[in-house]
Design a protein around this motif. Structure first.
Motif, mmCIF file in Angstrom:
data_model
loop_
_atom_site.group_PDB
_atom_site.id
_atom_site.type_symbol
_atom_site.label_atom_id
_atom_site.label_comp_id
_atom_site.label_asym_id
_atom_site.label_seq_id
_atom_site.Cartn_x
_atom_site.Cartn_y
_atom_site.Cartn_z
ATOM 1 N N THR A 1 42.639 23.376 38.651
ATOM 2 C CA THR A 1 43.408 24.598 38.485
ATOM 3 C C THR A 1 44.248 24.827 39.736
ATOM 4 O OG1 THR A 1 43.255 26.947 37.892
ATOM 5 C CG2 THR A 1 41.626 26.118 39.440
ATOM 6 N N VAL A 2 45.204 25.709 39.642
ATOM 7 C CA VAL A 2 46.062 26.052 40.776
ATOM 8 C C VAL A 2 46.028 27.559 40.950
ATOM 9 C CG1 VAL A 2 48.408 25.999 41.729
ATOM 10 C CG2 VAL A 2 47.555 24.050 40.419
ATOM 11 N N VAL A 3 45.803 28.010 42.177
ATOM 12 C CA VAL A 3 45.757 29.435 42.483
ATOM 13 C C VAL A 3 46.706 29.730 43.643
ATOM 14 C CG1 VAL A 3 43.397 29.655 41.624
ATOM 15 C CG2 VAL A 3 43.798 29.181 44.055
ATOM 16 N N LEU A 4 46.820 31.013 43.983
ATOM 17 C CA LEU A 4 47.816 31.426 44.970
ATOM 18 C C LEU A 4 47.224 31.826 46.314
ATOM 19 C CD1 LEU A 4 50.173 33.645 42.763
ATOM 20 C CD2 LEU A 4 50.241 31.166 43.154
ATOM 21 N N GLY A 5 46.136 32.601 46.308
ATOM 22 C CA GLY A 5 45.721 33.270 47.531
ATOM 23 C C GLY A 5 44.711 32.535 48.371
ATOM 24 N N SER A 6 43.495 32.317 47.843
ATOM 25 C CA SER A 6 42.444 31.712 48.653
ATOM 26 C C SER A 6 41.317 31.197 47.781
ATOM 27 C CB SER A 6 41.882 32.724 49.660
ATOM 28 O OG SER A 6 41.295 33.831 48.995
ATOM 29 N N VAL A 7 40.541 30.305 48.378
ATOM 30 C CA VAL A 7 39.281 29.827 47.808
ATOM 31 C C VAL A 7 38.203 30.191 48.824
ATOM 32 C CG1 VAL A 7 37.962 27.812 47.059
ATOM 33 C CG2 VAL A 7 40.431 27.928 46.614
ATOM 34 N N TYR A 8 37.111 30.819 48.365
ATOM 35 C CA TYR A 8 36.098 31.312 49.298
ATOM 36 C C TYR A 8 34.729 30.975 48.741
ATOM 37 C CZ TYR A 8 37.179 34.883 45.862
ATOM 38 O OH TYR A 8 37.482 35.517 44.690
ATOM 39 N N ALA A 9 33.845 30.537 49.629
ATOM 40 C CA ALA A 9 32.537 30.042 49.209
ATOM 41 C C ALA A 9 31.455 30.677 50.054
ATOM 42 C CB ALA A 9 32.481 28.522 49.334
ATOM 43 N N GLY A 10 30.632 31.524 49.420
ATOM 44 C CA GLY A 10 29.539 32.132 50.153
ATOM 45 C C GLY A 10 29.290 33.561 49.750
ATOM 46 N N VAL A 11 28.938 34.378 50.739
ATOM 47 C CA VAL A 11 28.550 35.755 50.457
ATOM 48 C C VAL A 11 29.700 36.558 49.864
ATOM 49 C CG1 VAL A 11 29.102 36.656 52.762
ATOM 50 C CG2 VAL A 11 27.274 37.713 51.414
ATOM 51 N N ASP A 12 30.941 36.212 50.218
ATOM 52 C CA ASP A 12 32.088 36.934 49.660
ATOM 53 C C ASP A 12 32.279 36.624 48.178
ATOM 54 O OD1 ASP A 12 32.730 34.374 50.419
ATOM 55 O OD2 ASP A 12 34.371 34.956 51.734
ATOM 56 N N ALA A 13 31.998 35.401 47.777
ATOM 57 C CA ALA A 13 32.068 35.070 46.351
ATOM 58 C C ALA A 13 31.003 35.847 45.571
ATOM 59 C CB ALA A 13 31.896 33.571 46.140
ATOM 60 N N LEU A 14 29.821 35.965 46.177
ATOM 61 C CA LEU A 14 28.767 36.750 45.539
ATOM 62 C C LEU A 14 29.172 38.217 45.469
ATOM 63 C CD1 LEU A 14 25.911 36.777 44.342
ATOM 64 C CD2 LEU A 14 25.030 37.036 46.676
ATOM 65 N N ALA A 15 29.770 38.731 46.544
ATOM 66 C CA ALA A 15 30.235 40.118 46.555
ATOM 67 C C ALA A 15 31.312 40.342 45.501
ATOM 68 C CB ALA A 15 30.777 40.470 47.938
ATOM 69 N N ASN A 16 32.208 39.370 45.350
ATOM 70 C CA ASN A 16 33.268 39.494 44.356
ATOM 71 C C ASN A 16 32.693 39.509 42.938
ATOM 72 O OD1 ASN A 16 36.376 39.341 44.075
ATOM 73 N ND2 ASN A 16 35.619 37.853 42.586
ATOM 74 N N ARG A 17 31.654 38.727 42.728
ATOM 75 C CA ARG A 17 30.995 38.733 41.417
ATOM 76 C C ARG A 17 30.433 40.121 41.117
ATOM 77 N NH1 ARG A 17 26.202 34.621 41.019
ATOM 78 N NH2 ARG A 17 27.906 33.117 41.095
ATOM 79 N N HIS A 18 29.775 40.724 42.126
ATOM 80 C CA HIS A 18 29.247 42.074 41.933
ATOM 81 C C HIS A 18 30.381 43.065 41.685
ATOM 82 C CE1 HIS A 18 25.379 40.593 42.851
ATOM 83 N NE2 HIS A 18 25.442 40.652 44.173
ATOM 84 N N ALA A 19 31.485 42.948 42.428
ATOM 85 C CA ALA A 19 32.607 43.882 42.277
ATOM 86 C C ALA A 19 33.226 43.777 40.889
ATOM 87 C CB ALA A 19 33.657 43.612 43.351
ATOM 88 N N ASN A 20 33.381 42.547 40.403
ATOM 89 C CA ASN A 20 33.982 42.359 39.081
ATOM 90 C C ASN A 20 33.127 42.950 37.976
ATOM 91 O OD1 ASN A 20 36.253 41.075 40.041
ATOM 92 N ND2 ASN A 20 35.516 39.005 39.613
#
Length: 293
Positions: free
Chosen positions: A132-151
């Protein structure tokens, strides 16, 4: 006069997107531009609609937040078609990196008269997801987990949902042992996250990579190392200004390609939408997308 196709995802903040589009659409039509609106069934469908409209010579408007901006922009990457953004989402981080105005009249002027300029995109590959192609960033770790909770939050929106998600994620996180390979050189990293940033912003305005530029042909790789939880909360607050990069717990690398793996199952995300686990490879595609800014 330009012809526009607006792509709105009604299943992901589409009501706010449609409301934001109404004002801009009126201004575009009053100026004599053509505009049609397409409502997608999913982000994948949004990409299909974008490629079809771009192939017809239309400027494609991504209406919403970073998820639909990434889906539409990623679909147009490398095609020569032009992307316009109508920010109306929870984060709007790529629009922030482009310094787009929030005033509808100012935004309409850019869409009508701005010259397309090339920006970089990120190609993302993993064993469990198609390229896939994205624009902003790829992040791996606690922030990805936080984003899952936020979504998944139904009560909070915007920065509040990300902050609450971050608190929830940090309380359960234990540092992961990463292997970060940048342009063929391996680096060991024990900590909270690794972020490969094209845009300097993520998580609804947090300045994760102050030196990142969307048109320099490089990724800014930010690594937050193991630290006491109390200090990590301080680091989270410093993301508001980018001051965290001066701390010894934060390491920064730059490169064109990064592969991130870990010693256990670690989630990663991209532009707020991809929800998978490591390993993942991200590589910059220099100047692959034309954007009105």
């Amino acid at each position: 006069m330009r012809e526009f196709t607006a792509v709105v995802n009604p299943t992901a903040g589409g009501a706010a997107g449609a409301a934001a589009l109404l004002v801009v659409a009126r201004l575009l039509r009053e100026a004599g531009a053509g505009l049609r609106t397409e409502y997608s069934r999913s982000l994948t469908h949004a990409g299909e609609l974008a490629r079809e409209a771009g192939g017809q010579g239309h400027v494609v408007l991504a209406v919403g937040g970073d998820g639909i901006a990434g889906a539409v922009g990623g679909a147009l990457s490398g095609t020569g078609a032009t992307l316009g953004l109508v920010p109306a989402g929870r984060g709007n981080d790529f629009a922030r990196a482009l310094d787009l105005p929030t005033d509808p009249a100012d935004l309409a002027r850019i869409l009508l008269h701005g010259e397309p300029s090339p920006v970089d995109t990120i190609e993302v590959e993993s064993a469990v997801h198609d390229r896939t192609v994205v624009l902003g960033s790829v992040y791996a770790g606690v922030d990805a987990l936080a984003n899952r909770h936020a979504n998944r939050s139904r009560l909070l929106r915007g920065a509040a949902s990300y902050y609450a998600g971050g608190l929830r994620a940090v309380t359960t996180w234990r540092p992961a042992r990463y292997r970060v390979t940048v342009d063929g050189v391996e680096h060991e990293h024990l900590g909270y996250t690794v972020v490969a940033a094209n845009s300097g912003y993520y998580g609804s305005g947090r300045v994760i990579a102050p030196a990142a530029r969307v048109d320099d042909g490089l990724l800014e790789i930010v690594m937050i190392r193991e630290a006491p939880r109390r200090l990590f909360f301080t680091l989270m607050n410093e993301l508001g200004t980018g001051a965290h990069v001066d701390r010894p717990e934060v390491g920064i690398l730059r490169g064109r390609e990064v592969r991130i793996s870990a010693d256990r199952e670690v989630p990663y995300g991209a532009d707020g939408e991809v929800d998978a686990v490591l390993p993942v490879t991200a590589r910059v595609l220099p100047g692959a997308l034309r954007v009105l800014r």
